[in-house]
Write a protein that holds these residues in place. Structure first.
Motif, PDB file in Angstrom:
ATOM      1  N   GLY A   1      32.120  41.457  46.344  1.00 53.04           N
ATOM      2  CA  GLY A   1      33.115  41.051  45.029  1.00 53.04           C
ATOM      3  C   GLY A   1      33.909  41.015  44.536  1.00 53.04           C
ATOM      4  O   GLY A   1      35.088  40.635  43.372  1.00 53.04           O
ATOM      5  N   HIS A   2      33.438  42.532  43.600  1.00 49.83           N
ATOM      6  CA  HIS A   2      33.815  43.060  42.719  1.00 49.83           C
ATOM      7  C   HIS A   2      35.317  43.963  43.383  1.00 49.83           C
ATOM      8  O   HIS A   2      36.719  43.471  42.602  1.00 49.83           O
ATOM      9  N   ALA A   3      35.401  44.459  44.434  1.00 49.45           N
ATOM     10  CA  ALA A   3      37.223  44.209  45.447  1.00 49.45           C
ATOM     11  C   ALA A   3      37.792  42.719  45.088  1.00 49.45           C
ATOM     12  O   ALA A   3      39.157  42.661  45.251  1.00 49.45           O
ATOM     13  N   LEU A   4      37.215  42.110  45.723  1.00 53.72           N
ATOM     14  CA  LEU A   4      37.836  40.734  45.565  1.00 53.72           C
ATOM     15  C   LEU A   4      38.092  39.706  44.166  1.00 53.72           C
ATOM     16  O   LEU A   4      39.487  39.423  44.315  1.00 53.72           O
ATOM     17  N   ILE A   5      37.630  40.295  43.370  1.00 57.91           N
ATOM     18  CA  ILE A   5      38.117  40.021  41.892  1.00 57.91           C
ATOM     19  C   ILE A   5      39.068  40.746  41.790  1.00 57.91           C
ATOM     20  O   ILE A   5      40.696  39.648  41.149  1.00 57.91           O
ATOM     21  N   GLU A   6      39.027  42.221  41.875  1.00 56.50           N
ATOM     22  CA  GLU A   6      40.147  43.086  41.273  1.00 56.50           C
ATOM     23  C   GLU A   6      41.856  42.848  42.783  1.00 56.50           C
ATOM     24  O   GLU A   6      42.208  42.822  41.725  1.00 56.50           O
ATOM     25  N   GLY A   7      41.098  42.022  43.969  1.00 61.41           N
ATOM     26  CA  GLY A   7      42.584  41.839  44.551  1.00 61.41           C
ATOM     27  C   GLY A   7      43.488  40.728  44.380  1.00 61.41           C
ATOM     28  O   GLY A   7      44.689  40.114  43.931  1.00 61.41           O
ATOM     29  N   MET A   8      42.407  39.222  43.691  1.00 61.12           N
ATOM     30  CA  MET A   8      42.910  38.082  43.115  1.00 61.12           C
ATOM     31  C   MET A   8      43.386  38.591  41.232  1.00 61.12           C
ATOM     32  O   MET A   8      44.599  37.474  41.650  1.00 61.12           O
ATOM     33  N   ARG A   9      43.630  39.875  40.752  1.00 62.55           N
ATOM     34  CA  ARG A   9      43.698  39.583  39.415  1.00 62.55           C
ATOM     35  C   ARG A   9      44.935  39.945  39.170  1.00 62.55           C
ATOM     36  O   ARG A   9      45.951  40.418  39.450  1.00 62.55           O
ATOM     37  N   GLN A  10      45.162  40.475  40.604  1.00 55.05           N
ATOM     38  CA  GLN A  10      46.797  41.637  41.233  1.00 55.05           C
ATOM     39  C   GLN A  10      47.268  40.173  41.563  1.00 55.05           C
ATOM     40  O   GLN A  10      47.983  41.121  42.211  1.00 55.05           O
ATOM     41  N   GLN A  11      46.847  39.134  42.062  1.00 52.71           N
ATOM     42  CA  GLN A  11      47.762  38.076  42.651  1.00 52.71           C
ATOM     43  C   GLN A  11      48.022  36.983  41.922  1.00 52.71           C
ATOM     44  O   GLN A  11      49.105  36.305  42.070  1.00 52.71           O
ATOM     45  N   ALA A  12      47.775  36.853  41.206  1.00 53.11           N
ATOM     46  CA  ALA A  12      47.357  35.995  39.851  1.00 53.11           C
ATOM     47  C   ALA A  12      48.826  36.221  38.588  1.00 53.11           C
ATOM     48  O   ALA A  12      49.189  37.415  38.451  1.00 53.11           O
ATOM     49  N   SER A  13      49.257  36.001  37.955  1.00 54.89           N
ATOM     50  CA  SER A  13      50.438  35.207  37.386  1.00 54.89           C
ATOM     51  C   SER A  13      50.190  34.816  36.005  1.00 54.89           C
ATOM     52  O   SER A  13      50.845  35.535  34.364  1.00 54.89           O
ATOM     53  N   GLY A  14      48.499  35.267  35.881  1.00 54.77           N
ATOM     54  CA  GLY A  14      47.676  34.489  34.146  1.00 54.77           C
ATOM     55  C   GLY A  14      46.387  34.763  34.773  1.00 54.77           C
ATOM     56  O   GLY A  14      45.748  35.124  35.970  1.00 54.77           O
ATOM     57  N   LEU A  15      45.795  35.156  33.292  1.00 51.28           N
ATOM     58  CA  LEU A  15      44.397  34.770  33.453  1.00 51.28           C
ATOM     59  C   LEU A  15      43.255  33.866  34.223  1.00 51.28           C
ATOM     60  O   LEU A  15      43.783  32.972  34.352  1.00 51.28           O
ATOM     61  N   ILE A  16      43.211  34.529  35.274  1.00 48.21           N
ATOM     62  CA  ILE A  16      42.139  33.822  36.004  1.00 48.21           C
ATOM     63  C   ILE A  16      40.869  32.797  35.857  1.00 48.21           C
ATOM     64  O   ILE A  16      40.326  33.380  34.735  1.00 48.21           O
ATOM     65  N   THR A  17      40.498  31.594  36.085  1.00 44.89           N
ATOM     66  CA  THR A  17      39.391  31.039  35.866  1.00 44.89           C
ATOM     67  C   THR A  17      38.968  30.386  37.111  1.00 44.89           C
ATOM     68  O   THR A  17      39.614  30.388  37.332  1.00 44.89           O
ATOM     69  N   LEU A  18      37.638  30.360  36.770  1.00 44.92           N
ATOM     70  CA  LEU A  18      36.532  29.823  37.823  1.00 44.92           C
ATOM     71  C   LEU A  18      36.104  29.085  37.917  1.00 44.92           C
ATOM     72  O   LEU A  18      35.685  28.806  36.276  1.00 44.92           O
ATOM     73  N   LYS A  19      35.530  28.327  38.973  1.00 50.40           N
ATOM     74  CA  LYS A  19      33.778  27.627  37.954  1.00 50.40           C
ATOM     75  C   LYS A  19      32.987  28.093  39.036  1.00 50.40           C
ATOM     76  O   LYS A  19      32.402  28.644  39.680  1.00 50.40           O
ATOM     77  N   CYS A  20      31.754  27.849  37.969  1.00 46.71           N
ATOM     78  CA  CYS A  20      30.161  28.391  38.316  1.00 46.71           C
ATOM     79  C   CYS A  20      29.360  27.490  38.037  1.00 46.71           C
ATOM     80  O   CYS A  20      29.023  26.923  36.985  1.00 46.71           O
ATOM     81  N   VAL A  21      28.451  26.941  39.218  1.00 52.89           N
ATOM     82  CA  VAL A  21      27.205  26.680  38.315  1.00 52.89           C
ATOM     83  C   VAL A  21      26.123  26.454  37.514  1.00 52.89           C
ATOM     84  O   VAL A  21      26.385  27.972  38.164  1.00 52.89           O
TER      85      VAL A  21
END
Length: 150
Positions: free
Chosen positions: A84-104
């Motif tokens: 999960g950590h590696a996926l978050i880090e990968g997404m940070r490299q694809q984003a053009s700004g701070l990432i948001t998400l929703k969590c139940v």
């Protein structure tokens, strides 16, 4: 143990859909999860997969226009191994700004994970079904676009 993050390929589809269905089946708020749910829920999103020793064990999808992680799922047998950590880090490299998400709100394990990854609660929606938090990343220095001064 070799962990590798990469863009999803066509041949990853069935494994990713299976992971999504199996994880969804654990949530009491999801009625009758099906393999086809992945296609419906990820349409138009950028998808990264995590390979552990050559086997796809997780994925994350990003709605790029909003820097929003829509889906992040890891095979239950491969949790607590940095996927999960590696996926978050990968997404940070694809984003053009701070990432948001929703969590139940009821997903306490995911909330602990996102807190550990640097996300904080930005907003809560108790009227949604299921009730959820919108979370925002606080680790600006981890973003490729920030490092380039964009």
């Amino acid at each position: 143990m070799a962990l590798f993050i990469r863009e999803m390929k066509t041949e990853d589809h069935d494994t990713v859909a299976w992971i999504y269905q199996m994880d969804q089946a654990q949530f009491p708020w999801v009625a009758k999860p099906a393999l086809t749910d992945f296609d419906r829920d990820s349409t138009g999103e950028y998808i990264l997969v995590a390979e552990l020793d050559g086997q796809v064990v997780g994925f994350a999808s990003l709605y790029r226009l909003m820097n929003f992680i829509h889906l992040l799922f890891v095979d239950p047998n491969c949790r607590k191994q940095g996927v999960g950590h590696a996926l978050i880090e990968g997404m940070r490299q694809q984003a053009s700004g701070l990432i948001t998400l929703k969590c139940v709100m009821a997903n306490t394990e995911a909330l602990k994970f996102y807190d550990k990854e640097g996300f904080v609660i930005h907003r809560e929606n108790r009227l949604a079904v299921p009730a959820n938090y919108t979370m925002i990343d606080t680790l600006e220095d981890r973003y490729w676009c920030r490092k380039r001064g964009e």
